[in-house]
Design an enzyme around this catalytic site. Sequence first.
Site, short mmCIF file in Angstrom:
data_model
loop_
_atom_site.label_atom_id
_atom_site.label_comp_id
_atom_site.label_asym_id
_atom_site.label_seq_id
_atom_site.Cartn_x
_atom_site.Cartn_y
_atom_site.Cartn_z
N CYS A 99 0.84 -1.20 0.00
CA CYS A 99 0.00 0.00 0.00
C CYS A 99 0.88 1.25 0.00
O CYS A 99 1.56 1.53 0.98
CB CYS A 99 -0.89 -0.04 1.23
SG CYS A 99 -1.69 1.51 1.63
N CYS B 252 0.41 3.73 2.74
CA CYS B 252 0.96 3.27 4.01
C CYS B 252 2.44 3.60 4.10
O CYS B 252 2.94 4.01 5.14
CB CYS B 252 0.78 1.77 4.16
SG CYS B 252 -0.93 1.22 3.99
#
Length: 105
Positions: free
Chosen positions: A56, A59
Site C-alpha cells: 500500500c 501506508c
Amino acid sequence: MAPCGRLVGPLAALILFLLGTPGTHGRRSDVRVITDENWTEMLEGEWMIEFYAPWCPACQNLQPEWESFAEWGEDLEVNVAKVDVTEQTGLSGRFIITALPTIYQ
Ligand SMILES: *[C@@H]1O[C@H](CO)[C@@H](O)[C@H](O)[C@H]1NC(C)=O
C-alpha cells in the site's frame, strides 16, 4: 482488495499538525510492532495503532510520519504501534480493517 489511502490525507495532516516540530534525534524507532502473539499488550495503556500493508503506497508514505509521531507520543505516554496486516492475519481479523492504512486509537 481493500481501498487504499482514503484516510491518509486528513490523517497525515492531523499528525503533522500535532507534531509541531518533527524531532528526529537519530534514535531507534519508537514504533512498536504488534503481532498476533503479543497484541494483548495493547489492552493496557493508550495505543495508536497503524494497520498497514507493504503493497500500500499510502501506508509507505505514512511511515516517516508515524515514526515521528511515535517520538512525540512518548511524551504523552501514548504507545505508537504498527501492524502488518499481511503477516498478522489473526489481528486484522480481530479488528475490522476496511481501508489501509487504518488507525485505531
Ligand atoms: C511483539 O513481538 C514482536 C516480535 O517478537 C516484537 O518485535 C515486538 O517488540 C513485540 N511488541 C511488544 C509491544 O511487546
